[in-house]
Every structure is written in C-alpha cells, then in structure tokens.
Design a protein around this motif. Structure first.
Motif: not given
Length: 102
Positions: A78-94
C-alpha cells in the motif's frame, strides 16, 4: 518452488530513503513470520542509486500467496507507490540452483 524478481525505479533521493526505510521495517517481519519464504533479498544496483531489485523464492505458490496476505506485506504494498517512478515483476520457475533445494 516459486520465485520472482521485482525491479523498482524510485522517484528521487528522498523517495529512495523513504522506500529503504519501509523495506527496513518490513524485512524483519518476513524473516520472523514466514517459513515458506525461503529467500527475500533486496539489492541496490551499482551505478543506479534510484534502482532496487528484489529476488524472492518461496517453497511453492501457496507460500507466496500466504506472504502476500501478511499485514506487514500488505502495508508495504500500500505504501510503496508514493516512492516509485515505476516497477516491473518477472515470475520465475526454478530450473537448478546452489543453496536452494528443489
């Protein structure tokens, strides 16, 4: 196993300080209360002072879902958005690893 990499770009130096403080509050609670969270590593990127990379490894998808439901994680999300310009997520399979048993 289930993992992900999250790449964050922060707005400015003040945002980086606030984000890092939020991480510093959250990470000890992850260590203490999430046995299914096997690795939760927060990285700074050399030469990129406004970039952070999280590497997360969970015992399985259910452990990740349990992580997402924790009050300390919900607060972080909830709180991280105030600090971010952008973000991306990559899901991984080991596929293979040292230090983590499949």
């Amino acid at each position: 196993m289930f993992g992900l990499v999250v790449k964050f770009v922060l707005k400015d130096e003040a945002s980086a300080q606030g984000f890092d403080a939020l991480v510093a509050e959250t990470l000890p609670k992850i260590r203490q209360s999430e046995p299914g969270t096997l690795v939760y590593a927060v990285h700074e990127v050399d030469g990129e002072p406004l970039h952070r990379v999280f590497y997360e490894m969970y015992a399985d998808r259910a452990a990740f879902e349990a992580h997402e439901e924790q009050p300390h994680v919900r607060r972080f999300l909830q709180e991280r958005g105030q600090y971010l310009e952008s973000f991306s997520v990559d899901f991984l399979s080991l596929r293979d690893a040292k230090g983590v048993t499949k």
